[in-house]
Scaffold this active site. Sequence first.
Site, short mmCIF file in Angstrom:
data_model
loop_
_atom_site.label_atom_id
_atom_site.label_comp_id
_atom_site.label_asym_id
_atom_site.label_seq_id
_atom_site.Cartn_x
_atom_site.Cartn_y
_atom_site.Cartn_z
N PRO A 37 0.83 -1.21 0.00
CA PRO A 37 0.00 0.00 0.00
C PRO A 37 0.86 1.26 0.00
CG PRO A 37 -0.84 -1.59 1.57
CD PRO A 37 0.49 -2.11 1.11
N GLU A 38 0.59 2.16 -0.94
CA GLU A 38 1.29 3.43 -1.03
C GLU A 38 0.31 4.55 -0.67
OE1 GLU A 38 4.43 3.66 -1.40
OE2 GLU A 38 5.03 1.73 -2.23
N HIS A 69 -4.81 -13.93 10.54
CA HIS A 69 -4.00 -12.75 10.23
C HIS A 69 -4.62 -11.44 10.70
CE1 HIS A 69 -1.84 -15.70 7.96
NE2 HIS A 69 -2.72 -15.74 6.98
N ARG A 116 1.62 -10.55 6.58
CA ARG A 116 3.08 -10.63 6.70
C ARG A 116 3.63 -9.87 7.91
NH1 ARG A 116 6.26 -10.20 1.13
NH2 ARG A 116 7.84 -11.02 2.56
#
Length: 278
Positions: free
Chosen positions: A2-3, A91, A109
Amino acid sequence: MPELPEVEVTRLGIAPHLEGRRVSAVKIIDGRLRWPVPSNLNALLSGQKVLGIERRGKYLLMELDTGYLLLHLGMTGTLRVLPSSDPLKPHDRVTFEFGKQSLRLHDPRKFGAVLWHSKSKGPIGGNALLQKLGVEPFSSEFEGELGADVLYRCSRKRSVAVKQFLLAGQAVVGVGNIYCSESLFEAGIHPAKAAGKLTRPQCSRLAAAVRLILKKAIAAGGSTLKDFVNSEGDPGHFMVQTKVYDRKDQPCKVCKTPIKQIVQGQRSTYFCPQCQKR
């Protein structure tokens, strides 16, 4: 990962649900993120009111009564507002409860971050994670020719390629890999050109291109390559608009020349060798 556009899309999605609400509880399911989630977060946040949610670079800044919650999505993180009754998913790392609603950080992650900055430590802009970030692309400091001034000033005597210069985020924040390729194409600048050799007119075109591409990406809901979904669980659609990114060997949408792909700093770069001559 994500930017800026994806983070801004997330902010726009969650803010209407949370601003003005009080935190009823914080549940840390797995606090082993990029930095350990503060174990006392429930005690710190419970009962506090969300005064606003802003963005700085790729950080979301949730202002509460006594401090700021810094949230970062890392490489695979998403934030969604869901009914508190919805079962947790694998998660899910941290949930912030607001009565019958829950803000959940889902991060396969575990490169995301949940940190606390007390107002007693001073303004949030003084936080070590934010101090060295470049100018915000949509701020008044980057409007019009001021943006050109920023790029020109910061690029002087820099031998690094302009694409790497943009990615570093020390001049202007938020121009991630996809948006670098697209902005450089829009400005007609070769991605391997040394940043220090940018002319003043090129900096002007590039500043305008950065703002244009990021605005288009936000309007399209960001880019989804694999994991990103917005606060409603929907993917971003900017990838269907790209003119060079991920279009190797396809004809340029302007001149029909096949798009080229090179690797810069272990990241793929796409460009048109005709429209973006050195």
